[in-house]
Scaffold this motif. Structure first.
Motif, PDB file in Angstrom:
ATOM      1  N   UNK A 102      63.921 -17.940  14.261  1.00 12.44           N
ATOM      2  CA  UNK A 102      63.243 -16.967  13.397  1.00 12.44           C
ATOM      3  C   UNK A 102      62.793 -15.735  14.169  1.00 12.44           C
ATOM      4  N   UNK A 103      62.319 -15.928  15.399  1.00  6.55           N
ATOM      5  CA  UNK A 103      61.865 -14.778  16.190  1.00  6.55           C
ATOM      6  C   UNK A 103      63.029 -13.842  16.453  1.00  6.55           C
ATOM      7  N   UNK A 104      64.182 -14.435  16.786  1.00  2.09           N
ATOM      8  CA  UNK A 104      65.348 -13.601  17.041  1.00  2.09           C
ATOM      9  C   UNK A 104      65.739 -12.848  15.785  1.00  2.09           C
ATOM     10  N   UNK A 105      65.653 -13.549  14.625  1.00  2.00           N
ATOM     11  CA  UNK A 105      66.005 -12.895  13.366  1.00  2.00           C
ATOM     12  C   UNK A 105      65.010 -11.785  13.042  1.00  2.00           C
ATOM     13  N   UNK A 106      63.716 -12.042  13.349  1.00  2.00           N
ATOM     14  CA  UNK A 106      62.687 -11.047  13.045  1.00  2.00           C
ATOM     15  C   UNK A 106      62.874  -9.797  13.869  1.00  2.00           C
ATOM     16  N   UNK A 107      63.408  -9.952  15.090  1.00  2.00           N
ATOM     17  CA  UNK A 107      63.603  -8.809  15.969  1.00  2.00           C
ATOM     18  C   UNK A 107      64.979  -8.172  15.822  1.00  2.00           C
ATOM     19  N   UNK A 108      65.760  -8.693  14.900  1.00  2.00           N
ATOM     20  CA  UNK A 108      67.107  -8.161  14.727  1.00  2.00           C
ATOM     21  C   UNK A 108      67.053  -6.734  14.202  1.00  2.00           C
ATOM     22  N   UNK A 109      68.072  -5.954  14.569  1.00  2.00           N
ATOM     23  CA  UNK A 109      68.174  -4.574  14.094  1.00  2.00           C
ATOM     24  C   UNK A 109      68.336  -4.575  12.569  1.00  2.00           C
ATOM     25  N   UNK A 110      67.659  -3.660  11.875  1.00  2.00           N
ATOM     26  CA  UNK A 110      67.857  -3.577  10.420  1.00  2.00           C
ATOM     27  C   UNK A 110      69.310  -3.248  10.107  1.00  2.00           C
ATOM     28  N   UNK A 111      69.778  -3.764   9.005  1.00  2.00           N
ATOM     29  CA  UNK A 111      71.148  -3.478   8.589  1.00  2.00           C
ATOM     30  C   UNK A 111      71.213  -2.054   8.043  1.00  2.00           C
ATOM     31  N   UNK A 144      64.862   1.974   3.451  1.00  2.00           N
ATOM     32  CA  UNK A 144      63.633   2.508   4.049  1.00  2.00           C
ATOM     33  C   UNK A 144      63.612   4.038   3.974  1.00  2.00           C
ATOM     34  N   UNK A 145      64.747   4.657   4.246  1.00  2.00           N
ATOM     35  CA  UNK A 145      64.836   6.115   4.176  1.00  2.00           C
ATOM     36  C   UNK A 145      64.587   6.593   2.747  1.00  2.00           C
ATOM     37  N   UNK A 146      65.187   5.915   1.782  1.00  2.00           N
ATOM     38  CA  UNK A 146      65.001   6.298   0.380  1.00  2.00           C
ATOM     39  C   UNK A 146      63.539   6.177  -0.036  1.00  2.00           C
ATOM     40  N   UNK A 147      62.888   5.099   0.394  1.00  2.00           N
ATOM     41  CA  UNK A 147      61.483   4.899   0.034  1.00  2.00           C
ATOM     42  C   UNK A 147      60.599   5.977   0.648  1.00  2.00           C
ATOM     43  N   UNK A 148      60.817   6.253   1.926  1.00  2.00           N
ATOM     44  CA  UNK A 148      60.019   7.278   2.588  1.00  2.00           C
ATOM     45  C   UNK A 148      60.305   8.658   2.019  1.00  2.00           C
ATOM     46  N   UNK A 149      61.557   8.930   1.698  1.00  2.00           N
ATOM     47  CA  UNK A 149      61.923  10.223   1.130  1.00  2.00           C
ATOM     48  C   UNK A 149      61.282  10.408  -0.235  1.00  2.00           C
ATOM     49  N   UNK A 150      61.264   9.342  -1.032  1.00  2.00           N
ATOM     50  CA  UNK A 150      60.642   9.418  -2.351  1.00  2.00           C
ATOM     51  C   UNK A 150      59.150   9.694  -2.230  1.00  2.00           C
TER      52      UNK A 150
END
Length: 319
Positions: free
Chosen positions: A23-32, A39-45
């Motif tokens: 789980x730790x490795x998955x939590x630190x994985x790069x976002x797809x 995330x960009x769409x949410x912040x842009x909105x």
């Protein structure tokens, strides 16, 4: 300890360790890429709503500044009249003091007949009361104007403070967005979307046609915060500029444009009408065939899109 139990114990410990580390490795994985885009769409909105608020304060600031300028123009001649009235009274006072002009004391000590004396005193009192009424009238008017000017000054100060607050919010969100754009660069190889190709405008008559042609001409221009051209636009800056080219004035703010346009239904949409989205946080211009042209978000360009790119909030016709 027997060999088999030792091996079993080692396998179990290894499995447990793997279960903890996975789980730790998955939590630190790069976002797809999809997660980054979300995330960009949410912040842009979120940023666009702040920018539209910022634009709205700027529009209100222009309105009150115009009113303040008009009031100052009215105050100038009034102040001149007040100064003139006080100057006239001052001259009378100086003349009376020096004995060079009419005064009650001088008249009483003169050899003037009672009838003439009464007339002179009445004339003196009339002059004094006239001057006093003028002074009181001017002073009252100036006091009223000063009170209105103070209201306007207070409003301007409040708006400047609000504008600074929004600018601070904008700066923070831009900083957050910059980080996301770095991730986008890493994920997609470019922080900005490809520039769309130019598209020929349809042949539409009248002022709506002029606004639509302007919007088509803006395709490919970058999204720029709080900009209304000519080198970049935000959403309400584009619609305002498009209709300005057709001789109609719209405020640079989506909510204000909504309030200034006539409400229409989806079935009544015609080229040139405005389509509002995201709780009046975004606006586009309808160009026909269920399409709009809009300035989407940072990293993108003015482009054609489906009228249903988001759930429309409402529709407006420029009057």
């Amino acid at each position: 300890m027997p060999v088999v139990p030792r091996l079993l114990r080692a396998v179990l410990l290894g499995a447990t360790t793997a279960a903890v580390l996975a789980p730790a490795a998955a939590a630190n994985a790069e976002p797809s890429p999809a997660e980054l885009q979300q995330q960009i769409n949410q912040s842009s909105s979120a940023l666009e709503k702040v920018v539209e608020q910022y634009n709205g304060v700027g529009e209100q600031l222009k309105t009150t500044q115009t009113a303040a300028d008009a009031l100052n123009a009215q105050l100038a001649p009034l102040q001149s009249k007040v100064d003139s009235a006080y100057a006239n009274v001052g001259k009378i006072a100086v003349q009376a003091y020096k004995g060079g002009g009419p005064s009650s004391m001088a008249l009483l000590l003169s050899d003037t007949s009672p009838g003439t004396l009464l007339g002179d005193l009445t004339s003196l009192n009339r002059i004094a009361s006239t001057q006093q009424r003028e002074i009181q009238g001017y002073a009252q008017a100036k006091e009223q104007y000063d009170a209105e000017k103070k209201k306007l000054d207070d409003l301007l100060n409040q708006q400047r403070a609000a504008q600074q607050s929004l600018a601070d919010q904008k700066a923070k969100i831009e900083g957050d967005l910059a980080k996301l754009m770095e991730l986008r660069q890493k994920a997609f190889g470019s922080a900005t979307a490809p520039k769309p190709a130019a598209v020929a405008a349809p042949n539409i008559a009248g002022s709506a046609g002029a606004a639509v042609r302007f919007a088509y001409g803006a395709i490919g221009k970058p999204y720029v915060y709080a900009a209304s051209g000519p080198n970049g636009y935000d959403c309400s800056g584009l619609t305002a500029a498009a209709w300005e080219s057709a001789g109609k004035s719209l405020p640079h703010n989506a909510a204000m444009q909504y309030n200034q346009t006539a409400r229409i239904s989806r079935s009544q949409l015609q080229p040139g009408d405005l389509v509002f989205y995201s709780g009046l946080g975004h606006v586009a211009i309808y160009v026909g065939n269920n399409q709009v042209i809009h300035a989407p978000q940072p990293g993108e360009h003015v482009k054609l899109a489906s009228v249903d790119m988001m759930s429309p909030y409402g529709y407006g016709r420029v009057r």
